[in-house]
Write an enzyme that holds these catalytic residues in place. Structure first.
Site, PDB file in Angstrom:
ATOM      1  CE  LYS A  33      -1.756   0.984   4.034  1.00  0.00           C
ATOM      2  NZ  LYS A  33      -1.174   2.252   4.517  1.00  0.00           N
ATOM      3  CB  THR A  34       3.560   2.452   2.288  1.00  0.00           C
ATOM      4  OG1 THR A  34       2.757   2.229   3.449  1.00  0.00           O
ATOM      5  CG2 THR A  34       4.364   3.723   2.477  1.00  0.00           C
ATOM      6  CG  ASP A 213      -2.298   5.517   4.329  1.00  0.00           C
ATOM      7  OD1 ASP A 213      -2.663   4.472   3.763  1.00  0.00           O
ATOM      8  OD2 ASP A 213      -1.441   5.541   5.229  1.00  0.00           O
ATOM      9  CD  GLU A 214      -4.046   2.343   7.220  1.00  0.00           C
ATOM     10  OE1 GLU A 214      -5.034   1.655   6.928  1.00  0.00           O
ATOM     11  OE2 GLU A 214      -2.961   1.864   7.577  1.00  0.00           O
ATOM     12  CD  GLN A 244      -5.393  -4.644   7.028  1.00  0.00           C
ATOM     13  OE1 GLN A 244      -4.559  -4.449   7.919  1.00  0.00           O
ATOM     14  NE2 GLN A 244      -5.069  -4.597   5.747  1.00  0.00           N
ATOM     15  NE  ARG A 591      -1.586  -7.317  11.025  1.00  0.00           N
ATOM     16  CZ  ARG A 591      -1.543  -6.573   9.938  1.00  0.00           C
ATOM     17  NH1 ARG A 591      -0.571  -5.696   9.772  1.00  0.00           N
ATOM     18  NH2 ARG A 591      -2.439  -6.712   8.968  1.00  0.00           N
TER      19      ARG A 591
END
Length: 684
Positions: A33-34, A213-214, A244, A591
């Site tokens: 994503k980043t 973002d997010e 998420q 995770r």
């Protein structure tokens, strides 16, 4: 730039090179994503787009800094004549208000107050309601654009009416003193843009490319603000993962990301499904679990790594056995040379950390509690321990000072200083002095207003002190809660469920102590836990223990998730949302990079007593164990919920009837009462 673009997969490239029009990037866990966001910023600049016209909004300063560095690192910074703005929503609001605050007839030389300042102001209004509850409700009002007047009109229940009145008082105080809280940074920005079309158009034209973002973590106000910012164009790119979305308790709504294609007609949707983090076996469990959610964008994480070890599920007798197993396995990993930073233990509720912390201390495993406080340092645990200390030792001045106003009794600093001075003359502690005084004598020291409260409080402590002479078991704990009401006090706070669970964990520990030491005293129990509550200062690398919420955005080679039992993970009850609980399970699983171990205990101290618990339904739903799938009920409504109706506006639920899929709500809309089916309103 051509070389940089070749490093992207097909979907990432599609997202980066999309220019005009709305874009929704569904970025699955570990999908880069980043990298996609920062490359898109660099790509836009490489096309000759003015950097200062690019706005990227994030949720943390850390994320903003990282993205800025990575984006500019892809370019020759010396060739830039301006820079893109990468910042948090609140930082953007601050920049905006410094220039345009005058449009609300207020000075732009305002002072921002933090949450501690906010609570100090609220305390000055001397309500008996917990300050964190008042603070949280005011925040909810602001983020739902509810004015103090609307809050007062819609308040029906006594507590909410009082909170609404304090909200009005608080707002008047802020305006009078030219103060701005964090919620105002967004609310006032939105108000100005909404009331001034010229400014709205100017700001929208100034930032012709906007990225978020997010996006799954945005609330209603942030969504409205974004619509204003792109009102003259539709060049809005939002990146996030509905699977998420785990922050509804602080106002985030998954609806924003799910409804984006309908809110922005013609929006392009790109799904990043290739996972670069976890092994195939781990992803299979994550995909299978989350597929049980109904309200989600259809997608499936695709592995790019090897098959890996199977996800292991371990059934254990109780929480002690569970903690010992985890400690033993971590010890073995450390002896094999695994870096402690690549090992973590996750849990759904913070109370589960207590048994872990004790097992790690005994095994001499260095650990750090991430995003939370070690068990014995949590406020509610310290309060309970201070009460126990005072009951066993009335001369403990330090502990008495902590508990004199918990729960709130309206005993301020001035009253305490008067008591301290009077006790000093008698060469006694404050409680020892009060122990000997009657109501009239206390009035002479502190005045009529506080004397009655103090006298009643000391009488309760005396009673509990006497009970301890005859009973230190479960009946004492019952009487303690009845007379002091610590759990009741903390249950009213925004994170009340967690705090009460911590207090019940302490109760369970005390009961276990009495069970193993039938003649043990409360003093001995306090001495025992004081030996366990001090963790050595960690000088070296440590393993991480944390809640699933705190783990979001992190990754570990070796991961343990404990407490997978019905009632704990998922949390069940009136307040819980099973789909969000399942998303938490998905976040926990994703995770893990190489090895994942899931544990559940057949018996655990739960709500203050030892009970047998069923294993979590998530173990079946993830395809890791065999068993039937539970039928889910829709998340219900309860008295006190704030709702919005398209025609009637905002109201508060004052009655609920019916138990089918469609329930009938009785709602107070500013004094007007209507009976409405639940599908016609949305919960705020």
């Amino acid at each position: 730039m051509r070389e940089i673009l070749t490093q992207l997969n097909k979907e990432q490239l599609e997202a980066v090179t999309h220019l005009e029009g709305p874009l929704l990037v569904i970025a699955g866990a570990g999908s880069g994503k980043t990298k996609t966001i920062t490359t898109r910023v660099a790509y836009l600049i490489s096309l000759g787009i003015e950097p200062s016209s690019i706005l990227t909004l994030t949720f943390t300063n850390k994320a903003a800094r990282e993205m800025r560095e990575r984006a500019l690192g892809l370019l020759e910074e010396s060739s830039l004549n301006s820079y893109p703005l990468l910042c948090t929503f609140h930082k953007f609001g601050l920049i905006f208000l410094r220039r345009y605050m005058g449009y609300l007839n207020r000075s732009n030389a305002f002072v921002i107050i933090d949450n501690d300042d906010k609570k100090r102001i609220l305390r000055s209004f001397e309500s008996k309601l917990p300050v964190p509850l008042i603070s949280s409700e005011i925040s909810k009002y602001k983020n739902s654009q509810i004015s103090p007047k609307e809050a007062i009109e819609s308040a029906r229940l006594e507590n909410f009416k009082e909170i609404a009145e304090i909200y009005e008082e608080y707002e008047n105080y802020l305006v009078k003193n030219n103060l701005v809280d964090f919620d105002d940074l967004l609310l006032l920005t939105y108000k100005i843009l909404d009331q001034n079309q010229e400014i709205c158009d100017h700001i929208s034209q100034l930032y012709s490319f906007i990225m978020v973002d997010e996006f799954q973590d945005t609330n209603e106000l942030q969504s409205l603000l974004l619509k204003k910012l792109c009102s003259t164009h539709n060049n809005l790119c939002v990146v996030g993962d509905d699977d998420q979305s785990i922050y509804s308790w602080r106002g985030a709504t998954v609806r924003n990301i799910l409804e984006f294609p309908y809110e922005f007609a013609g929006a392009k949707v790109v799904k990043l499904e290739k996972n670069y983090r976890s092994t195939k076996k781990i992803l299979e469990a994550a995909n299978t679990l989350i597929s049980h959610n109904r309200n989600r964008v259809s997608k499936k994480l695709q592995p790019t790594k090897e098959e890996g070890k199977a996800v292991e599920v371990v059934s254990l007798k109780n929480e002690q056995e569970e903690a010992q197993l985890v400690a033993k396995r971590i010890k073995a990993l450390l002896e094999e040379g695994v870096n402690p930073s690549q090992i973590a233990v996750l849990f759904r509720i913070n109370a589960l950390s207590r048994s872990l912390e004790e097992a790690f201390k005994k095994a001499k495993i260095h650990y750090k509690v991430v995003g939370s406080t070690p068990f014995y340092e949590r406020a509610e645990i310290k309060d309970a321990i201070c009460y126990f200390r005072v009951l066993t030792n009335p001369s403990d001045e330090f502990s008495f000072k902590r508990i004199i106003n918990k729960p709130r009794r309206g005993i301020g600093k001035a009253t305490y200083e008067k008591l301290k001075a009077a006790a000093s003359v008698k060469n006694l502690s404050i409680l020892e002095m009060l122990w000997e005084l009657d109501l009239e004598e206390i009035k002479e020291i502190v005045g009529k207003r506080s004397a009655k409260t103090l006298y009643s409080f000391v009488s309760d402590l005396k009673y509990l002190h006497n009970i301890l002479k005859f009973n230190t078991g479960a009946s004492f704990l019952k009487e303690f809660e009845e007379y002091i009401g610590l759990k009741k006090f903390y249950s009213l706070m925004p994170d009340g469920e967690d705090r009460v669970a911590n207090l019940e964990e302490l109760e369970g520990l005390f009961k276990e102590f009495i069970k193993t030491s039938p003649f043990g005293s409360l003093e001995e129990f306090l001495a025992e836990i004081s030996l366990e509550s001090e963790q050595d200062q960690i000088q070296e690398s440590a393993i991480s223990i944390m809640s699933v919420h705190a783990s979001k955005g992190l990754e570990f080679d070796h991961l343990f998730v404990i407490g997978l039992e019905e009632g704990l993970f998922p949390l069940t009850g009136e307040e819980s949302d099973i789909e969000e609980e399942r998303r938490l399970g998905y976040v926990a699983i994703t995770r893990a990079k190489k090895e994942l171990t899931l544990t559940y205990a057949r018996s655990r101290f739960y709500k203050g007593r030892r009970v047998r618990l069923e294993r979590s339904r998530f173990l079946n739903e993830a395809g890791l164990m065999r068993g039937s799938v539970k039928i889910e009920r829709r998340k219900g409504y309860k008295k006190g919920d704030l709702v919005r109706h398209k025609l009637f506006g905002i109201g508060r639920v004052i009655g609920v009837s019916g138990a089918r899929k469609e329930v009938k709500l009785t709602i107070n809309f500013g004094g007007k009462i209507y009976h409405i089916l639940s599908s016609f309103v949305e919960k705020l």
